[in-house]
Design a protein around this motif. Structure first.
Motif, short mmCIF file in Angstrom:
data_model
loop_
_atom_site.label_atom_id
_atom_site.label_comp_id
_atom_site.label_asym_id
_atom_site.label_seq_id
_atom_site.Cartn_x
_atom_site.Cartn_y
_atom_site.Cartn_z
N ARG A 66 3.32 8.18 -2.01
CA ARG A 66 4.61 7.46 -2.01
C ARG A 66 4.43 6.03 -1.54
O ARG A 66 3.60 5.73 -0.69
N ARG A 67 5.25 5.12 -2.07
CA ARG A 67 5.29 3.75 -1.58
C ARG A 67 6.13 3.70 -0.30
O ARG A 67 7.11 4.43 -0.16
N THR A 68 5.74 2.83 0.62
CA THR A 68 6.44 2.80 1.90
C THR A 68 7.90 2.41 1.75
O THR A 68 8.76 2.90 2.49
N TRP A 69 8.22 1.56 0.75
CA TRP A 69 9.62 1.16 0.57
C TRP A 69 10.48 2.26 -0.05
O TRP A 69 11.70 2.12 -0.13
N GLU A 70 9.85 3.34 -0.48
CA GLU A 70 10.61 4.49 -0.98
C GLU A 70 11.03 5.42 0.16
O GLU A 70 11.80 6.36 -0.08
N LEU A 71 10.55 5.18 1.36
CA LEU A 71 10.79 6.09 2.48
C LEU A 71 12.00 5.66 3.29
O LEU A 71 12.36 4.48 3.35
N SER A 72 12.62 6.61 3.97
CA SER A 72 13.69 6.30 4.92
C SER A 72 13.08 5.67 6.16
O SER A 72 11.86 5.69 6.37
N ARG A 116 0.84 -1.20 0.00
CA ARG A 116 0.00 0.00 0.00
C ARG A 116 0.88 1.25 0.00
O ARG A 116 2.00 1.24 0.49
N THR A 117 0.33 2.34 -0.52
CA THR A 117 1.01 3.63 -0.43
C THR A 117 0.93 4.14 1.01
O THR A 117 0.25 3.55 1.87
N VAL A 118 1.61 5.25 1.25
CA VAL A 118 1.50 5.90 2.56
C VAL A 118 0.05 6.23 2.87
O VAL A 118 -0.47 5.91 3.94
N GLY A 119 -0.63 6.84 1.89
CA GLY A 119 -2.04 7.16 2.07
C GLY A 119 -2.89 5.92 2.25
O GLY A 119 -3.86 5.92 3.02
N GLY A 120 -2.52 4.83 1.54
CA GLY A 120 -3.27 3.59 1.67
C GLY A 120 -3.15 2.99 3.06
O GLY A 120 -4.13 2.45 3.60
N LEU A 129 -3.18 14.17 8.95
CA LEU A 129 -2.28 13.30 9.72
C LEU A 129 -0.84 13.43 9.23
O LEU A 129 0.10 13.50 10.03
N LEU A 130 -0.66 13.49 7.91
CA LEU A 130 0.70 13.61 7.36
C LEU A 130 1.30 14.97 7.70
O LEU A 130 2.51 15.07 7.95
N GLU A 131 0.48 15.99 7.75
CA GLU A 131 0.99 17.30 8.14
C GLU A 131 1.45 17.28 9.60
O GLU A 131 2.48 17.88 9.95
N ARG A 132 0.71 16.58 10.46
CA ARG A 132 1.07 16.50 11.87
C ARG A 132 2.45 15.90 12.08
O ARG A 132 3.18 16.29 12.99
N VAL A 133 2.81 14.93 11.24
CA VAL A 133 4.10 14.24 11.44
C VAL A 133 5.16 14.71 10.46
O VAL A 133 6.22 14.09 10.31
N GLY A 134 4.90 15.81 9.78
CA GLY A 134 5.91 16.41 8.90
C GLY A 134 6.12 15.69 7.59
O GLY A 134 7.23 15.72 7.04
N LEU A 135 5.06 15.07 7.03
CA LEU A 135 5.17 14.36 5.76
C LEU A 135 4.13 14.84 4.76
O LEU A 135 3.61 14.05 3.95
N SER A 136 3.84 16.11 4.76
CA SER A 136 2.82 16.66 3.86
C SER A 136 3.15 16.33 2.41
O SER A 136 4.31 16.40 1.98
N GLY A 137 2.13 15.95 1.66
CA GLY A 137 2.28 15.69 0.24
C GLY A 137 2.85 14.34 -0.12
O GLY A 137 3.14 14.08 -1.30
N MET A 138 2.99 13.44 0.86
CA MET A 138 3.63 12.15 0.59
C MET A 138 2.64 10.99 0.59
O MET A 138 3.04 9.82 0.65
N ALA A 139 1.36 11.28 0.47
CA ALA A 139 0.34 10.22 0.52
C ALA A 139 0.51 9.21 -0.60
O ALA A 139 0.21 8.02 -0.43
#
Length: 260
Positions: free
Chosen positions: A136-142, A97-101, A124-134
Motif C-alpha cells: 500500500r502507498r502511505t497516502w492511502e492509509l488512515s 515509497r510503499t509501506v514495505g518500502g 513487523l507489519l503483523e506486530r502492529v496489526g497491518l498484515s498484508g499491507m506492505a
C-alpha cells in the motif's frame, strides 16, 4: 559476603541541564534532571508545554547535548540512530515509497540483508496489526495506520529502547485508545524499555509503569509516581480504565500537575 552491584540502568541522567540561545542570553530548558530507567520499564513524562519533555527525549536519543551533567544509554553516551527507536507526533513517512518500502529503507540502514527484508517486513507489519499491507502507498492509509507504520519502522532495528514523543496526539479518540492498548501490549510482550511523552493524564496512567511529573521554569522532575496496575496480556483494558484505582491515580496525577 561479596557485594552485589545494582543492574545497569537502560537510561541514566545525572544532573542534566540543557540551555538554548546565545551565551549572553541563555535559556535553561532543563535544570539538573536526575533520572534512572530500568530495563523493561515503561516511563511516561507529563507536564505543561515548555517544561522540557521533548528536550529530555532528544538528549536520550542523542539529538541534543547537555550543557551540564551526564546522559547514558546502557552505560554509554547516546548516539543518534544507535540503540533507540524514535516515534514522533507525526509519522514522517516517505510518501513516494510503499509501506514495505518505508520499512525496507529502515532495515537497510540497520544492515539487514536484502534477502531477509521481505520476511522481516511481514513480521513487523503483523506486530502492529497491518498484515498484508506492505504494497500500500502511505497516502492511502488512515492517520492511525500511518502511525502504526511509524511504530513498525522504529521497531525495525529491534531496539531495546523506544522513545515516543506524543505519538497519538493528532489521532481521533477511538484510534488513540486502540493504539494505546496495542503499544501497551506490544511493549510488555517484547520487554522493550519505553520513554513516552504525553499531555494526557489518562494516557499516562494507562501506559506507564511509572509517571514522571515535570514542572517548567526551568524544566525539572517534581514527582515520580509508580503505577501499580496489572500489565499482563490478559488484562481487560476497558475495565481497567473504569476501575477505582485508575480514577485514583488519574486524580493524584492531575493534582500533581496543578501544584507542580
Amino acid at each position: 559476603m561479596p557485594r552485589t552491584e545494582a543492574p545497569r540502568a537502560a537510561v541514566e541522567l545525572s544532573g542534566v541541564s540543557v540551555r538554548y540561545g546565545s551565551a549572553k542570553q541563555p535559556v535553561t530548558v532543563l535544570d539538573g534532571v536526575d533520572l534512572r530507567v530500568r530495563a523493561g520499564e515503561f516511563v511516561v513524562l507529563v507536564g505543561p508545554s515548555g517544561c522540557g519533555k521533548t528536550t529530555l527525549l532528544r538528549v536520550v536519543a542523542g539529538f541534543a547535548l547537555p550543557a551540564a551533567g551526564r546522559a547514558l544509554v546502557r552505560g554509554a553516551a547516546p548516539r543518534p540512530g544507535r540503540g533507540a527507536g524514535v516515534v514522533f507526533q507525526q509519522p514522517r513517512l516517505f510518501p513516494w515509497r510503499t509501506v514495505g518500502g518505508n520499512l525496507g529503507f529502515a532495515l537497510a540502514r540497520h544492515g539487514v540483508p536484502r534477502a531477509q527484508r521481505p520476511a522481516r517486513i511481514a513480521e513487523l507489519l503483523e506486530r502492529v496489526g497491518l498484515s498484508g499491507m506492505a504494497g500500500r502507498r502511505t497516502w492511502e492509509l488512515s492517520g492511525g495506520q500511518q502511525q502504526r507504520v511509524a511504530l513498525a519502522r522504529a521497531l525495525a532495528a529491534e531496539p531495546e529502547l523506544l522513545l515516543m514523543d506524543e505519538p497519538f496526539a493528532a489521532l481521533d479518540a477511538l484510534t488513540r485508545e486502540r493504539l494505546q492498548e496495542e503499544v501497551r501490549a506490544l511493549a510488555g510482550r517484547l520487554g522493550t524499555t519505553v520513554l513516552f511523552v504525553t499531555h494526557s493524564v489518562e494516557e499516562a496512567v494507562l501506559l506507564g509503569s511509572r509517571v514522571l511529573v515535570m514542572a517548567a521554569g526551568p524544566g525539572r522532575v517534581v514527582e515520580d509516581l509508580p503505577v501499580p496496575l496489572p500489565r499482563d496480556a490478559a488484562t481487560d483494558v476497558p475495565a481497567l480504565r473504569a476501575s477505582p484505582e485508575f480514577a485514583r491515580l488519574s486524580g493524584h496525577l492531575t493534582r500533581a500537575l496543578r501544584t507542580g
